[in-house]
Write a protein that holds these residues in place. Structure first.
Motif, short mmCIF file in Angstrom:
data_model
loop_
_atom_site.label_atom_id
_atom_site.label_comp_id
_atom_site.label_asym_id
_atom_site.label_seq_id
_atom_site.Cartn_x
_atom_site.Cartn_y
_atom_site.Cartn_z
N THR A 1 -6.63 -8.65 -5.58
CA THR A 1 -4.81 -9.14 -4.17
C THR A 1 -5.42 -10.98 -4.14
O THR A 1 -4.47 -11.58 -3.90
N PHE A 2 -6.36 -11.61 -4.86
CA PHE A 2 -6.65 -13.00 -4.90
C PHE A 2 -6.70 -13.49 -6.00
O PHE A 2 -7.43 -12.96 -6.74
N CYS A 3 -6.36 -14.50 -6.30
CA CYS A 3 -6.46 -15.44 -7.61
C CYS A 3 -7.84 -15.17 -7.66
O CYS A 3 -8.37 -16.03 -7.10
N GLY B 1 -7.80 -18.83 -6.10
CA GLY B 1 -8.39 -17.93 -4.48
C GLY B 1 -6.56 -17.93 -3.41
O GLY B 1 -7.04 -17.58 -2.46
N PRO C 1 -2.58 -16.36 -3.27
CA PRO C 1 -2.73 -14.47 -3.06
C PRO C 1 -2.25 -14.32 -4.70
O PRO C 1 -1.40 -15.01 -4.93
N CYS D 1 -0.58 -14.88 -9.64
CA CYS D 1 -1.14 -15.98 -8.33
C CYS D 1 0.44 -16.09 -8.12
O CYS D 1 1.39 -17.11 -8.43
#
Length: 335
Positions: free
Chosen positions: A157-159, A163, A165, A177
């Motif tokens: 759920t995070f890049c 980092g 979302p 991203c």
């Protein structure tokens, strides 16, 4: 790797029959179109479960047609339904189309949505381990693919670059991203799994360091970067039990979405039988002849891997018969 008469056929999770129609995923509104079409068939994924029913009926209780396939694993079928309004707010996964052009979409539903305090299995909600072997080809492929994608979405759920979302695009097959636009694709982690057979045709069995007494299987391990499958077989065997393999032959492969692997099966031979066990990986290892293995099964001293596992098929390939043919009907054999 060339296919031979030794190659394992009809592995439980390698029976997908849908056309994945990958080019359709590029259309930005494809999921909206499919969920607006009453002909689309929807399968719900709740955690690691989907709802199944006896194969003699469809989701609305009518007799089953031929669309689910007609093969050995057809005792259960997925409960498939038409799209509903709430699906537009759920994670959607375009799984493909059958030969008639019918589209299949997976929707990921929070477990809480269907939590009634009952055992989910009482309402037909089963895991892939529980249902996979009893499903026909189409449904086994749908369940396997949907679970693998749902697992990937849940953990990405995070890049990984910045980092921020990420959100799903391309009908659930890509995450983008929200900060810098990079695209991230579902990962599959290859693992090798292998029988190791000595000059006396004995099979090497191992019990994992955290496995209970009696739980034995063939050896397995993940492929490392820059490594061929055959090299991974040799390395894993040497690391776990200190044995050098002489020859490695391909047997087959199948997806293993627990959470995101593909298992590539091999048969290896060795002239060395002295075992040096890595205690971090293995609790114990042993050589068994075919007759010893049969005796251990009959006595309940050992348990074999489950029916959907390629490990079970690899063991049966060496044994020359199914595990079920060795023990009396109704005797628990798997884990």
């Amino acid at each position: 790797m060339a296919l031979t008469e030794e190659t394992l056929a009809d592995l439980a999770l390698s029976r997908s029959s849908l056309d994945r129609v990958a080019l359709e995923r590029r259309r930005p509104d494809i999921l909206t179109e499919l969920l607006d079409d009453a002909r689309t068939r929807v399968v719900e994924i709740r955690g690691d479960r989907v709802q199944v029913e006896p194969s003699s009926t469809t989701g609305d209780g009518t007799p089953a047609g031929d669309d689910a396939g007609d093969d050995a694993g057809d005792r259960l079928r997925l409960v498939l339904r038409a799209p509903e309004a709430a699906d537009s707010g759920r994670l959607g996964l375009h799984l493909g189309r059958d030969t008639d052009g019918t589209a299949y979409v997976g929707v990921v539903t929070p477990v809480a949505d269907g939590d009634t305090g009952r055992d989910p299995a009482e309402d037909g909600w089963l895991t892939l381990r529980q249902a996979g072997e009893a499903l026909a080809s189409r449904d086994a492929g749908i369940f396997t693919t949907a679970l693998a994608l749902a697992n990937w979405h849940a953990s990405h759920t995070f890049c990984p670059r910045c980092g921020a979302p990420t959100h799903p695009v391309q009908a659930g097959w890509v995450r983008r991203c929200e900060r810098e636009g990079s695209e991230h694709y579902p990962r599959t982690d290859p693992a090798v799994i292998m029988s190791v057979v000595d000059p006396d045709e004995r099979l090497l069995l191992g019990r994992g360091a955290h496995w209970p007494e009696g739980r034995f299987s063939v050896l397995a391990g993940f492929v490392e970067p820059g490594e061929s499958f055959e090299a991974a077989v040799a390395r894993e065997v040497a690391e776990e039990v200190g044995v050098t393999v002489d020859e490695v032959r391909y047997l087959g492969n199948q997806p293993w979405p627990f959470p995101s692997s593909v298992m590539i099966g091999f048969e290896a031979t060795t002239r060395g039988t002295e075992l040096t066990i890595d205690p971090v990986e293995m609790a114990e290892a042993r050589w068994v002849s075919r007759e010893e293995y049969r005796d251990l099964l009959r006595s309940g001293t050992i348990r074999t891997p489950s029916g959907i596992s390629i490990a079970k098929r690899i063991i049966e390939h060496w044994l020359g018969q199914t595990v079920e043919s060795v023990v009396p009907a109704g005797t628990p054999t798997g884990f």
